[in-house]
Design a protein around this motif. Structure first.
Motif, PDB file in Angstrom:
ATOM      1  N   UNK A 139       6.238  -3.313  33.205  1.00 55.73           N
ATOM      2  CA  UNK A 139       6.914  -2.243  32.467  1.00 55.73           C
ATOM      3  C   UNK A 139       8.138  -2.746  31.696  1.00 55.73           C
ATOM      4  N   UNK A 140       8.676  -3.888  32.089  1.00 52.69           N
ATOM      5  CA  UNK A 140       9.814  -4.467  31.372  1.00 52.69           C
ATOM      6  C   UNK A 140       9.363  -5.315  30.182  1.00 52.69           C
ATOM      7  N   UNK A 141       8.042  -5.442  29.984  1.00 53.30           N
ATOM      8  CA  UNK A 141       7.523  -6.226  28.869  1.00 53.30           C
ATOM      9  C   UNK A 141       7.368  -7.703  29.177  1.00 53.30           C
ATOM     10  N   UNK A 142       7.568  -8.102  30.438  1.00 55.30           N
ATOM     11  CA  UNK A 142       7.410  -9.503  30.832  1.00 55.30           C
ATOM     12  C   UNK A 142       5.956  -9.785  31.185  1.00 55.30           C
ATOM     13  N   UNK A 143       5.417 -10.894  30.697  1.00 51.30           N
ATOM     14  CA  UNK A 143       4.006 -11.184  30.996  1.00 51.30           C
ATOM     15  C   UNK A 143       3.841 -11.957  32.309  1.00 51.30           C
ATOM     16  N   UNK A 144       3.194 -11.347  33.329  1.00 47.80           N
ATOM     17  CA  UNK A 144       2.887 -12.134  34.518  1.00 47.80           C
ATOM     18  C   UNK A 144       1.657 -13.011  34.332  1.00 47.80           C
ATOM     19  N   UNK A 145       0.772 -12.622  33.396  1.00 48.18           N
ATOM     20  CA  UNK A 145      -0.469 -13.387  33.216  1.00 48.18           C
ATOM     21  C   UNK A 145      -1.106 -13.068  31.864  1.00 48.18           C
ATOM     22  N   UNK A 146      -1.977 -13.967  31.432  1.00 49.19           N
ATOM     23  CA  UNK A 146      -2.811 -13.750  30.250  1.00 49.19           C
ATOM     24  C   UNK A 146      -4.223 -14.192  30.606  1.00 49.19           C
ATOM     25  N   UNK A 147      -5.193 -13.390  30.225  1.00 49.75           N
ATOM     26  CA  UNK A 147      -6.594 -13.731  30.438  1.00 49.75           C
ATOM     27  C   UNK A 147      -7.212 -14.119  29.106  1.00 49.75           C
ATOM     28  N   UNK A 148      -8.226 -14.941  29.148  1.00 48.70           N
ATOM     29  CA  UNK A 148      -8.943 -15.306  27.934  1.00 48.70           C
ATOM     30  C   UNK A 148     -10.398 -15.579  28.250  1.00 48.70           C
ATOM     31  N   UNK A 149     -11.242 -15.406  27.265  1.00 51.94           N
ATOM     32  CA  UNK A 149     -12.645 -15.747  27.452  1.00 51.94           C
ATOM     33  C   UNK A 149     -13.270 -16.133  26.108  1.00 51.94           C
ATOM     34  N   UNK A 150     -14.403 -16.787  26.209  1.00 54.18           N
ATOM     35  CA  UNK A 150     -15.166 -17.180  25.036  1.00 54.18           C
ATOM     36  C   UNK A 150     -16.558 -16.582  25.172  1.00 54.18           C
ATOM     37  N   UNK A 151     -16.741 -15.361  24.655  1.00 57.47           N
ATOM     38  CA  UNK A 151     -18.076 -14.768  24.725  1.00 57.47           C
ATOM     39  C   UNK A 151     -18.988 -15.378  23.670  1.00 57.47           C
ATOM     40  N   UNK A 152     -20.242 -15.500  24.013  1.00 58.93           N
ATOM     41  CA  UNK A 152     -21.229 -15.994  23.067  1.00 58.93           C
ATOM     42  C   UNK A 152     -22.403 -15.055  23.006  1.00 58.93           C
ATOM     43  N   UNK A 153     -22.973 -14.905  21.838  1.00 55.59           N
ATOM     44  CA  UNK A 153     -24.187 -14.124  21.671  1.00 55.59           C
ATOM     45  C   UNK A 153     -25.238 -14.998  21.005  1.00 55.59           C
ATOM     46  N   UNK A 154     -26.504 -14.736  21.317  1.00 55.69           N
ATOM     47  CA  UNK A 154     -27.573 -15.623  20.917  1.00 55.69           C
ATOM     48  C   UNK A 154     -28.350 -15.156  19.700  1.00 55.69           C
ATOM     49  N   UNK A 155     -27.918 -14.084  19.082  1.00 60.54           N
ATOM     50  CA  UNK A 155     -28.591 -13.592  17.872  1.00 60.54           C
ATOM     51  C   UNK A 155     -27.545 -13.435  16.781  1.00 60.54           C
ATOM     52  N   UNK A 156     -27.984 -13.085  15.624  1.00 62.72           N
ATOM     53  CA  UNK A 156     -27.044 -12.875  14.530  1.00 62.72           C
ATOM     54  C   UNK A 156     -26.655 -14.177  13.854  1.00 62.72           C
ATOM     55  N   UNK A 157     -25.418 -14.235  13.447  1.00 65.40           N
ATOM     56  CA  UNK A 157     -24.959 -15.370  12.671  1.00 65.40           C
ATOM     57  C   UNK A 157     -25.038 -15.048  11.195  1.00 65.40           C
ATOM     58  N   UNK A 158     -24.612 -15.977  10.372  1.00 63.66           N
ATOM     59  CA  UNK A 158     -24.673 -15.829   8.917  1.00 63.66           C
ATOM     60  C   UNK A 158     -23.765 -14.699   8.415  1.00 63.66           C
ATOM     61  N   UNK A 159     -22.574 -14.567   9.043  1.00 64.71           N
ATOM     62  CA  UNK A 159     -21.675 -13.527   8.582  1.00 64.71           C
ATOM     63  C   UNK A 159     -20.383 -14.083   8.026  1.00 64.71           C
ATOM     64  N   UNK A 160     -20.173 -15.395   8.093  1.00 64.32           N
ATOM     65  CA  UNK A 160     -18.966 -15.912   7.474  1.00 64.32           C
ATOM     66  C   UNK A 160     -18.426 -17.141   8.025  1.00 64.32           C
TER      67      UNK A 160
END
Length: 160
Positions: A139-160
Motif C-alpha cells: 500500500x505504500x507503493x514499495x515493491x516486494x516482488x516482481x513476476x515475469x513469464x515468457x508465454x509462447x503460442x504455436x500458431x499465428x505469426x506474421x504480424x510484425x
C-alpha cells in the motif's frame, strides 16, 4: 478485456491495478499447499518466533483465488497473449520472480498490474513469444516482488 485486431497492439499494455488482502491464515495455507510440514514451523505456525511467508508466496497475486467468489480467475497477461491468437495452443516457456524483501507474514494488502512488455513474432505459422510482467506493490507503493513469464503460442505469426 476487448479483443484487438492486431496482436502487436497489446505491446505496452498495462491494465488497471488489482488488489488483495491477506492474513496469516493465507500465508500458512499457502505454505502447507506447497509442502511445508512439521519441520517448517516458521512457515506454518504464526506464533513461531521467526514466522515468515515462504518467498514463493509472491506468486499468489498472479493466480490466487483467495477471498474471491467461486469460479473467479485472474486474466493473467500470458492468457491475454494466447487468447489474442484465437486460443492457439501454448505454454509458458519460462517463469521467474524477483523477491526484493520479505512479505509481512501476519497481514497485508498487495496490489499488482498486468503488463505486456513485448511480443515476438516467430514467423508465419511459427507462433509468437511474449514478455509479460506482473509487478507487485504494497500500500505504500514499495515493491516486494516482481513476476515475469515468457508465454509462447504455436500458431499465428506474421504480424510484425
Amino acid at each position: 478485456m476487448k479483443p484487438r485486431e492486431n496482436i502487436s497492439d497489446w505491446i505496452g499494455y498495462i491494465d488497471e491495478p488489482k488488489c488483495i488482502e491477506y492474513n496469516h491464515q493465507d500465508v500458512v495455507l499457502y505454505a502447507v499447499a506447497v509442502g511445508a510440514g512439521k519441520d517448517d514451523l516458521r512457515y506454518v505456525w504464526e506464533k513461531s518466533d521467526d514466522f515468515q511467508a515462504i518467498p514463493t508466496f509472491a506468486v499468489e497475486p498472479s493466480f490466487s483465488g483467495f477471498h474471491q467468489p467461486r469460479g473467479w480467475m485472474l486474466n493473467h497477461p500470458s492468457m491475454i497473449v494466447q487468447e489474442s491468437l484465437d486460443d492457439a495452443e501454448g505454454l509458458d516457456f519460462s517463469q521467474e520472480f524477483f523477491l526484493y524483501r520479505p512479505f509481512d507474514p501476519l497481514k497485508g494488502t498487495l496490489m499488482w498490474r498486468n503488463e505486456i512488455n513485448h511480443i515476438y513474432d516467430r514467423g508465419p505459422g511459427k507462433g509468437a513469444l511474449g514478455a509479460v510482467g506482473l509487478p507487485i506493490f504494497d500500500v505504500a507503493g514499495r515493491p516486494p516482488a516482481t513476476l515475469g513469464s515468457t508465454p509462447g503460442v504455436f500458431a499465428g505469426g506474421r504480424f510484425g
